[in-house]
Scaffold this motif. Structure first.
Motif, mmCIF file in Angstrom:
data_model
loop_
_atom_site.group_PDB
_atom_site.id
_atom_site.type_symbol
_atom_site.label_atom_id
_atom_site.label_comp_id
_atom_site.label_asym_id
_atom_site.label_seq_id
_atom_site.Cartn_x
_atom_site.Cartn_y
_atom_site.Cartn_z
ATOM 1 N N GLU A 64 1.331 60.648 28.336
ATOM 2 C CA GLU A 64 0.504 59.819 29.209
ATOM 3 C C GLU A 64 -0.875 60.457 29.298
ATOM 4 O O GLU A 64 -1.002 61.611 29.699
ATOM 5 N N PHE A 65 -1.903 59.690 28.918
ATOM 6 C CA PHE A 65 -3.259 60.240 28.820
ATOM 7 C C PHE A 65 -4.228 59.423 29.658
ATOM 8 O O PHE A 65 -4.150 58.196 29.718
ATOM 9 N N ARG A 66 -5.159 60.131 30.302
ATOM 10 C CA ARG A 66 -6.195 59.460 31.079
ATOM 11 C C ARG A 66 -7.488 60.270 30.961
ATOM 12 O O ARG A 66 -7.463 61.490 31.012
ATOM 13 N N SER A 67 -8.600 59.556 30.785
ATOM 14 C CA SER A 67 -9.901 60.225 30.779
ATOM 15 C C SER A 67 -10.868 59.440 31.651
ATOM 16 O O SER A 67 -10.667 58.245 31.887
ATOM 17 N N SER A 72 -10.982 59.649 23.631
ATOM 18 C CA SER A 72 -9.737 58.884 23.566
ATOM 19 C C SER A 72 -8.532 59.825 23.458
ATOM 20 O O SER A 72 -8.681 61.036 23.247
ATOM 21 N N LYS A 73 -7.358 59.238 23.562
ATOM 22 C CA LYS A 73 -6.131 60.032 23.448
ATOM 23 C C LYS A 73 -6.028 60.682 22.077
ATOM 24 O O LYS A 73 -5.703 61.875 21.970
ATOM 25 N N ASN A 74 -6.293 59.914 21.012
ATOM 26 C CA ASN A 74 -6.209 60.475 19.668
ATOM 27 C C ASN A 74 -7.228 61.599 19.461
ATOM 28 O O ASN A 74 -6.940 62.593 18.803
ATOM 29 N N CYS A 76 -8.335 63.523 21.827
ATOM 30 C CA CYS A 76 -7.821 64.658 22.605
ATOM 31 C C CYS A 76 -6.737 65.401 21.827
ATOM 32 O O CYS A 76 -6.736 66.634 21.769
ATOM 33 N N GLU A 122 -4.865 64.723 31.667
ATOM 34 C CA GLU A 122 -6.006 64.034 32.274
ATOM 35 C C GLU A 122 -7.247 64.911 32.090
ATOM 36 O O GLU A 122 -7.211 66.113 32.380
#
Length: 287
Positions: A64-67, A72-74, A76, A122
């Protein structure tokens, strides 16, 4: 036989063929037991560790990713050197957190592991408000450009991340604007940053057809700001009542449009009758 053997001296007992045969028999028996125990313990440890590794790992695709900004998640996962389909041991979170917190574009990072199969990442990115460059570097020819965040931290320009900020204005700094050196993760003094931050916020409150993009910002004096707008307009203002001055600029530009004129320079410091000089002809469009 046992009574006869027991009556023998200890040296004779130790070196007698019968005693050696009996000792070898016991050694084989207990050696086999020890080998079996070692094998069982080794198997238990190996399969236990494999089980724990699988129990405490998750797929990167399930993170689960949030910025708060632009990473983006990828992107990160790429920073963490983790493939999208890779299994991640959630117990490695301290190492992952350290990588994220050391990145100059990231202000804060949080990683929470919910045992066994959940990992939350996060991040809070540093948001650029302007490019910054040392004013003296223009003459020296050794130009270096960075971004400055809303908190005054300097950080690198990475096009992969900053696509939405590539049209930001450039603020030309003086050495006295810096807390130390002009380098990544160093800071600009708050008293120098505050009016520029207010200026950019005030300009961004208007549409582009009302106030063209600001291209360059100079501070020739502590109280004075010079703006260069897209289209060639130069604007002089001060560091006081910035919002009101930008409102006057918007009115002057609107009046010029109605008169089908273009402003070459304007002094918006006076609250009454600010001075304006118009282009004699339409300026050439800037590249």
């Amino acid at each position: 036989m046992q009574k006869l053997e027991s009556s023998l001296p200890h040296k004779a007992k130790l070196f007698s063929p019968l005693a050696r045969r009996r000792g070898l028999k016991h050694f084989k028996k207990w050696g086999l037991i020890i080998i079996l125990l070692i094998g069982l313990i080794t198997s238990f440890v190996y399969y236990g560790m494999k089980y724990m590794e699988q129990f405490y790992s998750i797929s990167a695709s399930a993170i689960e990713f949030r910025s708060s900004g632009y990473i983006s998640k990828n992107q990160c996962l790429e920073l963490l050197n983790i493939a999208p389909d890779e299994k991640i041991n959630s117990l490695q979170q301290s190492e992952m957190l350290n990588i994220l917190e050391q990145h100059p574009c990231i202000a804060n990072a949080i990683i929470r592991a919910s045992i066994p199969h959940s990992l939350h990442i996060e991040i809070e990115e540093r948001l650029p408000i302007a490019y910054v460059e040392l004013e003296e570097s223009i003459n020296r020819g050794k130009r270096k450009k960075l971004f400055v965040s809303t908190q005054g931290v300097l950080f690198p320009i990475i096009e992969e991340y900053h696509q939405g900020f590539l049209n930001s204005p450039t603020w030309f700094l003086k050495d006295q604007d810096l807390e130390s050196t002009f380098d990544i993760k160093e800071k600009i003094k708050q008293e120098s940053l505050a009016p520029i931050r207010q200026l950019i916020a005030a300009v961004n409150a208007y549409e582009l057809h009302e106030i063209p993009p600001v291209r360059e910002i100079f501070r020739p004096k502590q109280w004075k700001i010079i703006l260069s707008l897209d289209g060639g307009t130069e604007v002089m203002m001060n560091v006081y009542q910035i919002k009101e001055q930008i409102a006057r600029l918007s009115q002057l530009l609107e009046h010029a449009r109605q008169e089908k004129k273009s402003i070459r320079s304007a002094n918006i410091i006076p609250s009454v009758n600010p001075s304006v000089i118009y282009f004699e002809s339409e300026p050439d469009p800037q590249p």
